[in-house]
Design an enzyme around this catalytic site. Structure first.
Site, PDB file in Angstrom:
ATOM      1  N   TYR A 256      31.249  48.192  42.293  1.00 54.09           N
ATOM      2  CA  TYR A 256      31.466  47.210  43.347  1.00 54.09           C
ATOM      3  C   TYR A 256      30.598  47.468  44.568  1.00 54.09           C
ATOM      4  O   TYR A 256      30.047  46.535  45.143  1.00 54.09           O
ATOM      5  CB  TYR A 256      32.946  47.199  43.754  1.00 54.09           C
ATOM      6  CG  TYR A 256      33.853  46.694  42.664  1.00 54.09           C
ATOM      7  CD1 TYR A 256      33.936  45.333  42.368  1.00 54.09           C
ATOM      8  CD2 TYR A 256      34.609  47.577  41.900  1.00 54.09           C
ATOM      9  CE1 TYR A 256      34.761  44.865  41.357  1.00 54.09           C
ATOM     10  CE2 TYR A 256      35.439  47.115  40.883  1.00 54.09           C
ATOM     11  CZ  TYR A 256      35.507  45.761  40.617  1.00 54.09           C
ATOM     12  OH  TYR A 256      36.313  45.292  39.613  1.00 54.09           O
TER      13      TYR A 256
ATOM     14  N   THR B 233      32.250  47.761  32.775  1.00 53.00           N
ATOM     15  CA  THR B 233      33.516  47.104  32.433  1.00 53.00           C
ATOM     16  C   THR B 233      34.210  46.461  33.626  1.00 53.00           C
ATOM     17  O   THR B 233      35.304  45.908  33.470  1.00 53.00           O
ATOM     18  CB  THR B 233      34.454  48.102  31.730  1.00 53.00           C
ATOM     19  OG1 THR B 233      34.410  49.368  32.389  1.00 53.00           O
ATOM     20  CG2 THR B 233      34.022  48.285  30.285  1.00 53.00           C
ATOM     21  N   GLU B 234      33.603  46.536  34.793  1.00 54.42           N
ATOM     22  CA  GLU B 234      34.042  45.749  35.952  1.00 54.42           C
ATOM     23  C   GLU B 234      32.861  45.601  36.908  1.00 54.42           C
ATOM     24  O   GLU B 234      32.205  46.593  37.224  1.00 54.42           O
ATOM     25  CB  GLU B 234      35.189  46.428  36.721  1.00 54.42           C
ATOM     26  CG  GLU B 234      36.518  46.473  36.011  1.00 54.42           C
ATOM     27  CD  GLU B 234      37.608  47.102  36.866  1.00 54.42           C
ATOM     28  OE1 GLU B 234      37.499  47.026  38.114  1.00 54.42           O
ATOM     29  OE2 GLU B 234      38.546  47.666  36.292  1.00 54.42           O
ATOM     30  N   ASN B 235      32.640  44.383  37.360  1.00 57.09           N
ATOM     31  CA  ASN B 235      31.685  44.120  38.428  1.00 57.09           C
ATOM     32  C   ASN B 235      31.938  42.717  38.945  1.00 57.09           C
ATOM     33  O   ASN B 235      32.092  41.779  38.152  1.00 57.09           O
ATOM     34  CB  ASN B 235      30.243  44.254  37.939  1.00 57.09           C
ATOM     35  CG  ASN B 235      29.213  43.873  38.998  1.00 57.09           C
ATOM     36  OD1 ASN B 235      28.391  42.982  38.812  1.00 57.09           O
ATOM     37  ND2 ASN B 235      29.252  44.558  40.133  1.00 57.09           N
TER      38      ASN B 235
END
Length: 474
Positions: A322, A372-374
């Site tokens: 992030y 796996t998250e952005n």
């Protein structure tokens, strides 16, 4: 001779990620137990940067459980438990090839210490996973994503207790057995290095249950690491096709200056963010971690068999990305880089940081990598005609995808990418709905009011094009 890649691999997995506790709702439905996330309160009276449940006492827990006025949005989520067929259809139509979600531990073992699972909870995930597959997506399942049964906090001191290792491994075995042949990609523990920012959600250790909270956190993480290795060992026994990953919260910290002291201080902070991966991908604790424990008065208890257990290493590295921060020798913690733009919550926007991180991780581990998250949390405006014009989100994704492509050209073995979250869900850190990430707008406010209708944002149309072109049309 080696050929420099020109773009994303043909089998690249474009995906989206959510967490059960942030979207499902159905609090205490069909035997579900109360989880650590179910007591996360939304506090509109606090500044944005302070709306977090990093450390929680048993007094707070009791007050939350008996509160008549508190707002606990994760108890209702976005009603995904009921709307998932229509929501997954929209995501499948966008072209997603991978859908990451979690199984809520408290739906399967409501108190965490039962001998037998809750069949009603398993039946829900049977249907959910079948629906993911029916919409053309590979399921990627996280086994622990801030959904520990609250009973394990109140009666076992959370992950600080070695007993919780056995409870968690029992749960993992049930899930691995159940979904053999349906699920290939697994993440055992979400963002295992977040023992500060999300320490209670992560570890379930109430701050007033232990004498030394810092030591308890690291002991809890050690138990998590052991449990992960045991779960990985069992998964590989069940199905040789299982790919079991470990996950970090990523974000390289930059030195504030070129002063060698600042550079060394930054190196040390980065090391202690990555040591979790060093253990789970290499199979042993690095020397610098033991030195850190010694210098900070942290004395960990290792069982005799732990050294052997840790040799059951993960198949791939996954991470969330992030923002980045900066460090110097004068401060114990990293802080915001004010030279970078940021969203309203102060999360800096740094696409080059993603390329830096990808290269650093691949140089360090030489293993497959999945982001796996952005994504970016923003305030979105739903127009009268049902449109949402979120060019700022498109700009964010375009810049980050460009840097992913550059990292692939650098030789990084990047195999998949999950946007967080592809549909608006409750914020993890602040429990608010108005911090929106999705390509799909959900008409619901911070207090759970609204039609809950779904609307496609401009970014939905844009990302559909990106996926169809395998990242060539940005």
């Amino acid at each position: 001779m080696y050929q420099v890649p020109t773009g994303f691999p043909k089998d690249f997995l474009w995906g989206g990620a959510v967490a059960a506790n942030q979207c499902e709702g159905a609090y205490e439905y069909e035997g579900k137990g109360t989880s650590v996330a179910d007591i996360n309160e939304f506090r509109a009276d606090l500044p944005l940067e302070k709306r977090s449940n990093a450390e929680i006492s048993t007094t707070y827990i009791e007050e939350a459980l008996h509160s008549k006025t508190g707002i606990f949005p994760k108890r209702w989520g976005i009603n995904f438990k009921e709307t998932y067929p229509a929501d997954l259809k929209l995501l499948g139509e966008m072209g997603l090839k991978l859908f990451r979600t979690s199984i809520d531990w408290s739906r399967i073992f409501p108190n965490g210490d039962e001998l037998e699972p809750n069949e009603a909870g398993l039946l829900f995930y049977d249907k959910l996973i079948d629906e993911i597959i029916a919409n053309g997506m590979e399921p990627m399942i996280t086994l622990s994503h801030y959904e520990m049964p609250l009973n394990l906090t109140l009666n076992y001191q959370g992950w600080y207790s070695r007993e919780v290792v056995d409870f968690f491994v029992r749960y993992c075995k049930v899930i691995f057995d159940r979904y053999q042949g349906k699920v290939k990609y697994w993440i055992v523990i979400n963002q295992i290095n977040l023992i500060g920012h999300e320490s209670f959600n992560h570890l379930g250790i109430a701050e007033d249950q232990v004498e030394n909270l810092q030591q308890a956190k690291y002991q809890g993480v050690h138990h998590m690491i052991v449990a992960t290795a045991l779960a990985t060992e069992y998964a590989h026994q069940v199905d040789e096709n299982y790919q079991v990953g470990m996950m970090l919260c990523g974000g390289p910290e930059y030195a504030a200056t070129c002063n060698p002291e600042d550079v060394l201080a930054t190196l040390k902070i980065n090391q202690m963010q990555y040591f979790f991966a060093d253990v789970l991908l290499r199979g042993y604790y690095p020397g610098y971690a033991f030195r850190y424990f010694e210098e900070h008065g942290i004395k960990l208890e290792f069982a005799e068999e732990d050294e052997t257990i840790l040799k059951n290493t993960a198949d791939y590295l996954s991470f969330s990305y992030y923002y980045t921060q900066i460090c110097d020798a004068k401060h114990d913690e990293p802080y915001r880089n004010k030279s970078l733009p940021a969203n309203p919550w102060g999360w800096t926007i740094d696409p080059l940081g993603l390329r830096t991180l990808l290269n650093s991780f691949y140089d360090r581990y030489q293993c497959p990598i999945y982001i796996t998250e952005n994504g970016i949390g923003c305030y979105d405006q739903l127009e009268e005609d049902g449109s949402v014009h979120d060019d700022y989100r498109i700009d964010y994704y375009r810049a980050h995808i460009e840097q992913m492509k550059e990292a692939i050209k650098d030789g990084v073995d990047l195999r998949g990418y999950c946007a967080w979250g592809p549909i608006d869900i409750i914020s993890c850190s602040s429990s608010e709905m108005s911090k929106r990430y999705g390509f799909i707008y959900v008409d619901q406010d911070d207090y759970g009011k609204g039609s809950q209708k779904r609307y496609l944002k401009d970014s939905y149309v844009w990302m559909k094009q990106v996926i169809a072109s395998n990242g060539e049309q940005l």
